[in-house]
Write a protein that holds these residues in place. Structure first.
Motif, short mmCIF file in Angstrom:
data_model
loop_
_atom_site.label_atom_id
_atom_site.label_comp_id
_atom_site.label_asym_id
_atom_site.label_seq_id
_atom_site.Cartn_x
_atom_site.Cartn_y
_atom_site.Cartn_z
N THR A 41 -3.79 79.69 36.84
CA THR A 41 -3.05 80.89 37.67
C THR A 41 -3.59 81.51 38.71
N GLN A 44 -7.01 83.04 37.83
CA GLN A 44 -8.38 82.01 37.55
C GLN A 44 -8.48 81.03 38.68
N HIS A 69 5.60 81.67 31.37
CA HIS A 69 7.04 80.73 30.91
C HIS A 69 7.64 79.82 31.70
N GLY A 95 -4.81 79.87 30.19
CA GLY A 95 -4.11 80.26 28.98
C GLY A 95 -2.58 79.35 28.92
N SER A 97 0.29 79.62 30.19
CA SER A 97 0.87 79.73 31.32
C SER A 97 0.59 78.38 32.09
N LYS A 103 2.19 70.86 31.00
CA LYS A 103 3.04 70.02 30.35
C LYS A 103 4.13 69.60 31.03
N THR A 119 -7.50 81.09 26.52
CA THR A 119 -6.78 81.91 25.56
C THR A 119 -6.68 81.36 24.12
N GLU A 121 -3.50 81.19 22.63
CA GLU A 121 -2.41 80.97 21.93
C GLU A 121 -1.77 79.64 21.47
N LEU A 129 7.46 72.46 25.16
CA LEU A 129 7.50 72.83 26.49
C LEU A 129 8.68 73.91 26.55
N LYS A 137 15.71 80.73 29.39
CA LYS A 137 14.46 80.17 28.70
C LYS A 137 14.83 79.02 27.94
N LEU A 156 -16.06 79.70 28.28
CA LEU A 156 -14.95 80.10 29.36
C LEU A 156 -14.23 81.38 28.48
N GLY A 159 -15.11 86.03 29.09
CA GLY A 159 -14.39 86.88 30.08
C GLY A 159 -13.04 87.20 29.63
N PRO A 161 -10.10 89.55 28.59
CA PRO A 161 -10.44 91.11 28.14
C PRO A 161 -10.28 91.34 26.69
P1 NAD Z 1 -1.36 83.60 30.27
O1 NAD Z 1 -1.74 81.96 30.25
O2 NAD Z 1 -0.24 83.89 31.10
O3 NAD Z 1 -2.83 84.38 30.53
C1 NAD Z 1 -2.42 85.66 30.89
C2 NAD Z 1 -3.51 86.35 32.01
O4 NAD Z 1 -4.83 85.88 31.49
C3 NAD Z 1 -3.48 85.10 33.31
O5 NAD Z 1 -3.62 86.12 34.55
C4 NAD Z 1 -4.62 84.39 33.17
O6 NAD Z 1 -5.19 83.62 34.14
C5 NAD Z 1 -5.57 85.22 32.40
N1 NAD Z 1 -6.55 84.79 31.55
C6 NAD Z 1 -6.54 83.58 30.86
N2 NAD Z 1 -7.57 83.09 30.18
C7 NAD Z 1 -8.44 84.18 30.57
C8 NAD Z 1 -9.94 84.41 30.55
N3 NAD Z 1 -10.81 83.59 29.54
N4 NAD Z 1 -10.51 85.34 31.17
C9 NAD Z 1 -10.00 86.06 32.12
N5 NAD Z 1 -8.70 85.90 32.24
C10 NAD Z 1 -7.85 84.97 31.67
O7 NAD Z 1 -1.03 83.88 28.69
P2 NAD Z 1 -0.96 83.30 27.36
O8 NAD Z 1 -0.79 84.18 26.34
O9 NAD Z 1 -2.25 82.39 27.27
O10 NAD Z 1 0.22 82.27 27.25
C11 NAD Z 1 1.41 82.83 27.23
C12 NAD Z 1 2.21 81.60 27.50
O11 NAD Z 1 2.12 80.70 26.65
C13 NAD Z 1 3.91 82.14 27.34
O12 NAD Z 1 4.32 81.76 28.58
C14 NAD Z 1 4.27 81.33 26.14
O13 NAD Z 1 5.82 80.89 26.24
C15 NAD Z 1 3.52 80.25 26.05
N6 NAD Z 1 3.26 79.34 24.94
C16 NAD Z 1 3.82 78.35 24.82
C17 NAD Z 1 3.47 77.54 23.51
C18 NAD Z 1 4.20 76.28 23.18
O14 NAD Z 1 3.67 75.59 22.28
N7 NAD Z 1 4.77 75.52 24.33
C19 NAD Z 1 2.65 78.22 22.56
C20 NAD Z 1 2.41 79.51 22.72
C21 NAD Z 1 2.49 80.25 23.79
#
Ligand code: NAD
Length: 353
Positions: A41, A44, A69, A95, A97, A103, A119, A121, A129, A137, A156, A159, A161
């Protein structure tokens, strides 16, 4: 007696440990690749540039525009860079996104993916996907969507939050909670789900006290792998249907929505499947919905949908959408009970069970 089941293991390589990101280049070469495009993103971009520098001649560029998304417009931009650079693989650092962008590139090109999740998730270990175009969506599944190599490096995540740590952790726990009662569960998915819940049950209170606790960061990322893996392995139910409804139709934030809904959906199903939910009862008490609600309070998680900007008037339409084409759920669903559940989640009321 062990019930009948079908089991399929994941083909992905999982690499886990502090400092393991240093092995990214070796993994790129192991899979026969030499021109990796690094994804992140905008937030990052610094970490992505550092990773590209560490990859040296194995990196052909950085595309730091991944967004929530997986919007098709961003994908088109990334695809143009894949073409222009002749990339033969993608390295996704971030994360869900960023993982989603990797993917979708793999879905279109079958390029190998190396994912370094930051992250909890879990998308990095699912063959799923989700992408958006014109506000709609859609979701696809496929073997080419599952990343080939996932490198979990807890360094990693220090950091991340605290607020995201908590909501992302509860988002992961929701995958495991629903995996416990999934229709297509198997002994391995149940073990992984219980272990993932236990890892987060221990790690999140420690991280609330000290977000830099490296042991707890490691435990949480281990939990993320387990919870993500079961998300990719077995079917999800009411909880995920409601969260997709709220996120898809009302634009509520992904991880926060999961975090708020979890105690309510667990409480809703608790009476129907007490045996399957025993691992949650062992961790959070014999009324696991109420126990999870108290756990959320302890770790400072958001607890009311109204705090996400959702209006009370939206709840009727949300109940309609969530019950129109419902996913299978262990307790039968009807509109009135889902409307009631949404009201409780909107108000932040402690579930009774
Ligand atoms: P994200 O990836 O959008 O991250 C949110 C923000 O946090 C971004 O600005 C990112 O750069 C920042 N960030 C991430 N890791 C960080 C770190 N260690 N330190 C500082 N900043 C960091 O959010 P998310 O919650 O990780 O992912 C959500 C997305 O994942 C949604 O689009 C969701 O639909 C998707 N998702 C998909 C699946 C799947 O199996 N396809 C499963 C779960 C979620």
């Amino acid at each position: 007696m062990t019930r009948a089941f079908t089991y399929r293991g994941s083909a992905a390589h999982i690499v886990f440990g502090a400092g393991k990101r240093a092995e990214t280049g070796a993994w790129v070469e192991t899979l026969g690749c030499s021109k990796a495009l690094v994804l992140s993103t905008p937030h990052q971009a610094g970490a992505a540039n550092a990773l590209a520098a560490a990859l040296g001649g194995l990196a052909v560029g950085v595309f730091a525009k991944a967004a929530m998304h997986t919007p098709v417009g961003i994908t088109e931009e990334a695809m143009a860079l894949v073409k222009a650079t002749g990339a033969d693989s993608v390295v996704s650092l971030g994360g869900g996104s960023t993982t989603g962008l990797g993917k979708v590139i793999a879905y279109r090109t079958d390029l190998p993916q190396f994912v370094i999740p930051t992250t909890y998730e879990g998308s990095e270990v699912t063959p799923i996907l989700g992408q958006t175009e014109g506000g709609r969506k859609t979701t696809v599944r496929g073997d080419c969507i599952l990343p080939e190599v996932v490198i979990y490096d807890p360094d990693l995540t220090t950091g991340l939050p605290l607020s995201m740590t908590i909501t992302s952790g509860l988002n992961a726990m929701a995958h495991a909670a629903e995996a416990l009662y999934a229709q297509d569960r198997n002994p391995v998915s149940c073990l992984m789900a219980a272990e993932g819940l236990s890892a987060f049950g221990e790690a999140l209170p420690l991280l609330k006290a000290d977000p830099a606790d490296t042991g707890a960061r490691s435990a949480a990322l281990y939990g993320a792998w387990l919870c993500g893996t079961v998300l990719g392995t077995v079917g999800m139910a009411l909880h995920h249907k409601i969260c997709h409804t709220l996120g898809g139709s009302f634009d509520t934030p992904h991880a926060e929505t999961h975090a708020i809904m979890l105690p309510h959906t667990v409480g809703f199903n608790a009476g129907a499947v007490p045996d399957q939910l025993q691992p949650l009862a062992d961790l959070f008490g014999s009324t696991p919905g109420a126990g999870l609600f108290d756990f959320s309070a302890q770790i400072g998680a958001p607890r009311a949908l109204r705090d996400l900007g959702l209006s009370e008037a939206d709840l009727d339409r949300a109940a309609d959408i969530a019950t129109e084409n419902p996913y299978w759920n262990p307790r039968p669903i009807d509109r009135a009970s889902i409307r009631h559940l949404l009201q409780d989640a909107w108000e932040g009321t402690r579930p009774a069970v």
